[in-house]
Motif scaffolding. Sequence first.
Motif, PDB file in Angstrom:
ATOM      1  N   ALA A  51     -23.752 -55.559 107.604  1.00 28.03           N
ATOM      2  CA  ALA A  51     -22.961 -54.688 108.476  1.00 28.03           C
ATOM      3  C   ALA A  51     -21.891 -53.942 107.675  1.00 28.03           C
ATOM      4  N   ASN A  52     -21.282 -54.619 106.717  1.00 28.29           N
ATOM      5  CA  ASN A  52     -20.273 -53.959 105.893  1.00 28.29           C
ATOM      6  C   ASN A  52     -20.884 -52.830 105.070  1.00 28.29           C
ATOM      7  N   ALA A  53     -22.042 -53.081 104.482  1.00 29.26           N
ATOM      8  CA  ALA A  53     -22.717 -52.055 103.679  1.00 29.26           C
ATOM      9  C   ALA A  53     -23.102 -50.866 104.552  1.00 29.26           C
ATOM     10  N   GLU A  54     -23.622 -51.133 105.748  1.00 33.61           N
ATOM     11  CA  GLU A  54     -23.987 -50.044 106.663  1.00 33.61           C
ATOM     12  C   GLU A  54     -22.767 -49.227 107.051  1.00 33.61           C
ATOM     13  N   SER A  55     -21.663 -49.899 107.294  1.00 40.44           N
ATOM     14  CA  SER A  55     -20.425 -49.214 107.668  1.00 40.44           C
ATOM     15  C   SER A  55     -19.929 -48.308 106.535  1.00 40.44           C
ATOM     16  N   ILE A  56     -19.974 -48.801 105.316  1.00 40.17           N
ATOM     17  CA  ILE A  56     -19.542 -47.998 104.164  1.00 40.17           C
ATOM     18  C   ILE A  56     -20.464 -46.812 103.977  1.00 40.17           C
ATOM     19  N   LEU A  57     -21.768 -47.031 104.090  1.00 37.75           N
ATOM     20  CA  LEU A  57     -22.735 -45.942 103.923  1.00 37.75           C
ATOM     21  C   LEU A  57     -22.505 -44.815 104.925  1.00 37.75           C
ATOM     22  N   LYS A  58     -22.113 -45.150 106.134  1.00 38.95           N
ATOM     23  CA  LYS A  58     -21.854 -44.132 107.155  1.00 38.95           C
ATOM     24  C   LYS A  58     -20.655 -43.252 106.793  1.00 38.95           C
ATOM     25  N   GLN A  59     -19.746 -43.770 105.975  1.00 39.17           N
ATOM     26  CA  GLN A  59     -18.558 -43.015 105.585  1.00 39.17           C
ATOM     27  C   GLN A  59     -18.833 -42.056 104.423  1.00 39.17           C
ATOM     28  N   PHE A  60     -19.940 -42.268 103.729  1.00 40.74           N
ATOM     29  CA  PHE A  60     -20.292 -41.397 102.606  1.00 40.74           C
ATOM     30  C   PHE A  60     -21.008 -40.165 103.133  1.00 40.74           C
ATOM     31  N   ASP A  61     -20.279 -39.067 103.212  1.00 38.44           N
ATOM     32  CA  ASP A  61     -20.842 -37.803 103.653  1.00 38.44           C
ATOM     33  C   ASP A  61     -20.430 -36.722 102.656  1.00 38.44           C
ATOM     34  N   LEU A  62     -20.786 -35.478 102.946  1.00 42.50           N
ATOM     35  CA  LEU A  62     -20.464 -34.383 102.035  1.00 42.50           C
ATOM     36  C   LEU A  62     -18.965 -34.275 101.801  1.00 42.50           C
ATOM     37  N   GLU A  63     -18.176 -34.457 102.838  1.00 40.92           N
ATOM     38  CA  GLU A  63     -16.724 -34.357 102.682  1.00 40.92           C
ATOM     39  C   GLU A  63     -16.204 -35.423 101.721  1.00 40.92           C
ATOM     40  N   PHE A  64     -16.692 -36.653 101.862  1.00 39.75           N
ATOM     41  CA  PHE A  64     -16.271 -37.730 100.964  1.00 39.75           C
ATOM     42  C   PHE A  64     -16.634 -37.390  99.525  1.00 39.75           C
ATOM     43  N   VAL A  65     -17.865 -36.935  99.309  1.00 38.72           N
ATOM     44  CA  VAL A  65     -18.323 -36.611  97.958  1.00 38.72           C
ATOM     45  C   VAL A  65     -17.530 -35.436  97.398  1.00 38.72           C
ATOM     46  N   PHE A  67     -14.411 -34.634  98.036  1.00 37.11           N
ATOM     47  CA  PHE A  67     -13.102 -35.123  97.612  1.00 37.11           C
ATOM     48  C   PHE A  67     -13.202 -36.050  96.400  1.00 37.11           C
ATOM     49  N   LEU A  68     -14.290 -36.795  96.295  1.00 38.86           N
ATOM     50  CA  LEU A  68     -14.497 -37.637  95.113  1.00 38.86           C
ATOM     51  C   LEU A  68     -14.601 -36.770  93.857  1.00 38.86           C
ATOM     52  N   VAL A  69     -15.383 -35.704  93.926  1.00 37.46           N
ATOM     53  CA  VAL A  69     -15.530 -34.786  92.792  1.00 37.46           C
ATOM     54  C   VAL A  69     -14.187 -34.124  92.482  1.00 37.46           C
ATOM     55  N   MET A  70     -13.510 -33.644  93.513  1.00 41.97           N
ATOM     56  CA  MET A  70     -12.239 -32.956  93.318  1.00 41.97           C
ATOM     57  C   MET A  70     -11.209 -33.885  92.653  1.00 41.97           C
ATOM     58  N   TRP A  71     -11.063 -35.086  93.188  1.00 45.26           N
ATOM     59  CA  TRP A  71     -10.073 -36.003  92.635  1.00 45.26           C
ATOM     60  C   TRP A  71     -10.443 -36.446  91.232  1.00 45.26           C
ATOM     61  N   ASP A  72     -11.733 -36.589  90.946  1.00 50.57           N
ATOM     62  CA  ASP A  72     -12.117 -36.949  89.589  1.00 50.57           C
ATOM     63  C   ASP A  72     -11.688 -35.862  88.604  1.00 50.57           C
ATOM     64  N   LYS A  73     -11.893 -34.609  88.964  1.00 55.37           N
ATOM     65  CA  LYS A  73     -11.514 -33.499  88.088  1.00 55.37           C
ATOM     66  C   LYS A  73      -9.994 -33.415  87.912  1.00 55.37           C
ATOM     67  N   ILE A  74      -9.264 -33.556  88.989  1.00 56.11           N
ATOM     68  CA  ILE A  74      -7.801 -33.490  88.913  1.00 56.11           C
ATOM     69  C   ILE A  74      -7.247 -34.655  88.099  1.00 56.11           C
ATOM     70  N   LEU A  75      -7.663 -35.865  88.451  1.00 58.01           N
ATOM     71  CA  LEU A  75      -7.129 -37.040  87.778  1.00 58.01           C
ATOM     72  C   LEU A  75      -7.554 -37.106  86.319  1.00 58.01           C
ATOM     73  N   THR A 119     -20.408 -27.013  95.009  1.00 57.65           N
ATOM     74  CA  THR A 119     -21.769 -27.003  94.467  1.00 57.65           C
ATOM     75  C   THR A 119     -22.122 -28.357  93.867  1.00 57.65           C
ATOM     76  N   GLU A 120     -21.191 -28.929  93.109  1.00 55.92           N
ATOM     77  CA  GLU A 120     -21.440 -30.241  92.513  1.00 55.92           C
ATOM     78  C   GLU A 120     -21.571 -31.320  93.580  1.00 55.92           C
ATOM     79  N   ALA A 121     -20.742 -31.259  94.608  1.00 53.24           N
ATOM     80  CA  ALA A 121     -20.805 -32.245  95.692  1.00 53.24           C
ATOM     81  C   ALA A 121     -22.138 -32.154  96.421  1.00 53.24           C
ATOM     82  N   ILE A 122     -22.607 -30.948  96.686  1.00 48.78           N
ATOM     83  CA  ILE A 122     -23.903 -30.773  97.360  1.00 48.78           C
ATOM     84  C   ILE A 122     -25.022 -31.314  96.487  1.00 48.78           C
TER      85      ILE A 122
END
Length: 132
Positions: A51-65, A67-75, A119-122
């Motif tokens: 259930a925890n894995a399913e819940s986390i997977l549902k949160q991974f969408d284009l918006e999450f990715v 922001f992950l790409v953006m923050w990686d580049k900034i940081l 583009t990278e996130a997509i």
Amino acid sequence: MRCLKITLKTHSDTRWASKYNAVHSLYCQFGGVIKALRDISTNPIFGDGVANAESILKQFDLEFVYFLVMWDKILNQIYRVNKLLQSSNISIDQASKMINCLNVSLQEMRDSGNEQIKTEAISICDKVGIKS
């Protein structure tokens, strides 16, 4: 552990670099993380982990990715300058130039980097099977 090359990092409130390390390790191994979570979510041997894995997977969408790409580049940029500023033989003039260059670089990313990040996130979403 079969899916990841290195362990994911946690961040610490006392060590600034830990934030970069946490984001970067997830960014670099995002495909492996998705695979591990999918394996866990389909295997009843993991009990509550399913259930925890399913819940986390549902949160991974284009918006999450995105922001992950953006923050990686900034940081990443901040991390590199931070490491150089900690050098014992750096002058105030050199430090000032590095900080100014970082400022310019971050402003350029803000002004023109959104399309590249999108583009990278997509591309990442397409690779791991996340609807983009």
